[in-house]
Scaffold this motif. Structure first.
Motif, PDB file in Angstrom:
ATOM      1  N   PHE A  12      -1.256  15.375  -8.151  1.00 36.95           N
ATOM      2  CA  PHE A  12      -1.062  16.404  -9.466  1.00 36.95           C
ATOM      3  C   PHE A  12      -1.741  17.867  -9.145  1.00 36.95           C
ATOM      4  O   PHE A  12      -1.088  18.470  -9.699  1.00 36.95           O
ATOM      5  N   LEU A  34      -3.946  15.540 -17.682  1.00 39.79           N
ATOM      6  CA  LEU A  34      -3.525  14.272 -17.293  1.00 39.79           C
ATOM      7  C   LEU A  34      -4.202  13.691 -16.109  1.00 39.79           C
ATOM      8  O   LEU A  34      -4.426  12.595 -15.978  1.00 39.79           O
ATOM      9  N   VAL A  51       7.764  24.116 -10.432  1.00 40.41           N
ATOM     10  CA  VAL A  51       7.499  23.820 -12.105  1.00 40.41           C
ATOM     11  C   VAL A  51       8.483  24.845 -12.858  1.00 40.41           C
ATOM     12  O   VAL A  51       8.561  26.047 -12.557  1.00 40.41           O
ATOM     13  N   TYR A  76       5.428  16.863 -20.154  1.00 44.69           N
ATOM     14  CA  TYR A  76       4.174  16.761 -19.756  1.00 44.69           C
ATOM     15  C   TYR A  76       2.969  16.355 -20.847  1.00 44.69           C
ATOM     16  O   TYR A  76       2.143  15.465 -20.796  1.00 44.69           O
ATOM     17  N   ASN A 121      -3.089  19.532 -25.181  1.00 48.29           N
ATOM     18  CA  ASN A 121      -1.746  18.668 -25.415  1.00 48.29           C
ATOM     19  C   ASN A 121      -1.285  18.770 -26.663  1.00 48.29           C
ATOM     20  O   ASN A 121       0.222  18.943 -26.705  1.00 48.29           O
ATOM     21  N   VAL A 169       1.113  20.326  -8.592  1.00 42.15           N
ATOM     22  CA  VAL A 169       1.763  20.775 -10.004  1.00 42.15           C
ATOM     23  C   VAL A 169       0.957  21.927 -10.513  1.00 42.15           C
ATOM     24  O   VAL A 169       1.404  22.784 -11.119  1.00 42.15           O
ATOM     25  N   THR A 214      -2.166  21.300 -18.913  1.00 42.82           N
ATOM     26  CA  THR A 214      -1.758  19.958 -19.390  1.00 42.82           C
ATOM     27  C   THR A 214      -1.590  18.800 -18.351  1.00 42.82           C
ATOM     28  O   THR A 214      -2.273  17.681 -18.188  1.00 42.82           O
ATOM     29  N   VAL A 215      -1.411  19.390 -17.040  1.00 43.68           N
ATOM     30  CA  VAL A 215      -1.328  18.567 -15.885  1.00 43.68           C
ATOM     31  C   VAL A 215      -2.726  18.374 -15.374  1.00 43.68           C
ATOM     32  O   VAL A 215      -3.029  17.093 -15.191  1.00 43.68           O
ATOM     33  N   ILE A 255       0.957  24.576 -18.932  1.00 42.71           N
ATOM     34  CA  ILE A 255       1.518  23.372 -18.403  1.00 42.71           C
ATOM     35  C   ILE A 255       0.255  23.260 -17.236  1.00 42.71           C
ATOM     36  O   ILE A 255       0.092  22.021 -17.057  1.00 42.71           O
ATOM     37  N   ALA A 290       0.762  13.483 -21.372  1.00 45.49           N
ATOM     38  CA  ALA A 290      -0.648  13.464 -21.479  1.00 45.49           C
ATOM     39  C   ALA A 290      -1.561  13.166 -22.747  1.00 45.49           C
ATOM     40  O   ALA A 290      -2.634  12.685 -22.643  1.00 45.49           O
ATOM     41  N   TYR A 327       8.744  21.765 -18.300  1.00 44.07           N
ATOM     42  CA  TYR A 327       7.694  20.896 -18.131  1.00 44.07           C
ATOM     43  C   TYR A 327       6.961  20.743 -19.421  1.00 44.07           C
ATOM     44  O   TYR A 327       6.481  19.730 -19.753  1.00 44.07           O
TER      45      TYR A 327
END
Length: 241
Positions: free
Chosen positions: A217, A99, A25, A33, A68, A220, A95-96, A92, A37, A29
């Motif tokens: 995911f 998601l 990462v 992302y 986000n 990540v 954020t993932v 990040i 998201a 990103y």
């Protein structure tokens, strides 16, 4: 000797990433992302907050939305990203995570779908909801634990056998492995075809996609957390242009 020392230093500074992802990462990103998201968070808000008497989906939408939107704002200010690299990596990771939440909400709707409109009330009343939520939650925790294990210093550099075709007997001459590979393929077809014939393909796809998202995911997420820890020791290893 100086050249050898320089090579050793470069190797020591090279950031490790888990066996599931090709590249680690990066700060870049933060430009991608949060937008993806945020769009899915909008779907979570519209589809989940209607008749949400318990407020669970409202809380999830608020968490995902704040994370986000903050990511989108920060992405326009490279100076702050470069000044707060570790915090950006943690952002990040969050954020993932948002998601994953949004994608699993969509998959949950697919699982409980019977063709009629679905809102928070239907989600709460469905008998499949607790099974799906508990299963995916456990799967997420297990996946995070598994990926974290590979970031321990003693485990870095290990290669997953599942990434090698030889494991499934494709290139090997082992009859046992070939039979195992063929059986797995046939089993998948047998499970999928009845779904097409009986009209439950949407439900099956919801479960399969949920498993896929929940298993991949977290790699990540964990790598972003590792990047935040790594960047503190090597502050010049990544910059956002």
């Amino acid at each position: 000797n100086r050249k050898n020392k320089a090579k050793i230093t470069d190797i020591e500074k090279e950031r490790y990433h888990g066996p599931l992802i090709t590249n680690g990462v990066s700060l870049g990103y933060i430009k991608i992302y949060p937008w993806i998201a945020l769009a899915l968070t909008g779907f979570l808000y519209v589809g989940g907050t209607y008749e949400d008497n318990l407020g669970i989906f409202k809380g999830l939408s608020l968490f995902c939305g704040v994370v986000n939107i903050l990511g989108v704002i920060i992405s326009f200010i490279p100076y702050l990203v470069n000044a707060w690299k570790a915090l950006t990596y943690y952002l990040i990771a969050l954020t993932v995570l948002s998601l994953v939440i949004s994608l699993n909400f969509i998959c949950l709707l697919m699982v409980i779908s019977d063709g009629s409109p679905i809102g928070a009330k239907e989600v709460y009343q469905s008998s499949l909801t607790p099974f799906y939520v508990i299963f995916m939650l456990l799967l997420f925790i297990i996946a995070c634990g598994l990926y974290s294990w590979y970031y321990l210093p003693k485990n870095q550099g290990k290669v997953w056998k599942i990434n090698q075709w030889e494991t499934y007997g494709v290139k090997a001459k082992s009859k046992k492995k070939e039979l195992l590979f063929n059986f797995s393929a046939i089993f998948g077809v047998v499970m999928f075809i009845p779904a097409l014939l009986t009209g439950y393909v949407v439900n099956i796809m919801g479960v399969l996609l949920g498993i896929l998202f929940t298993l991949t995911f977290p790699a990540v997420v964990i790598d972003a957390i590792y990047a935040a820890i790594y960047i503190k020791k090597h502050p010049d290893s990544d910059e956002l242009a």
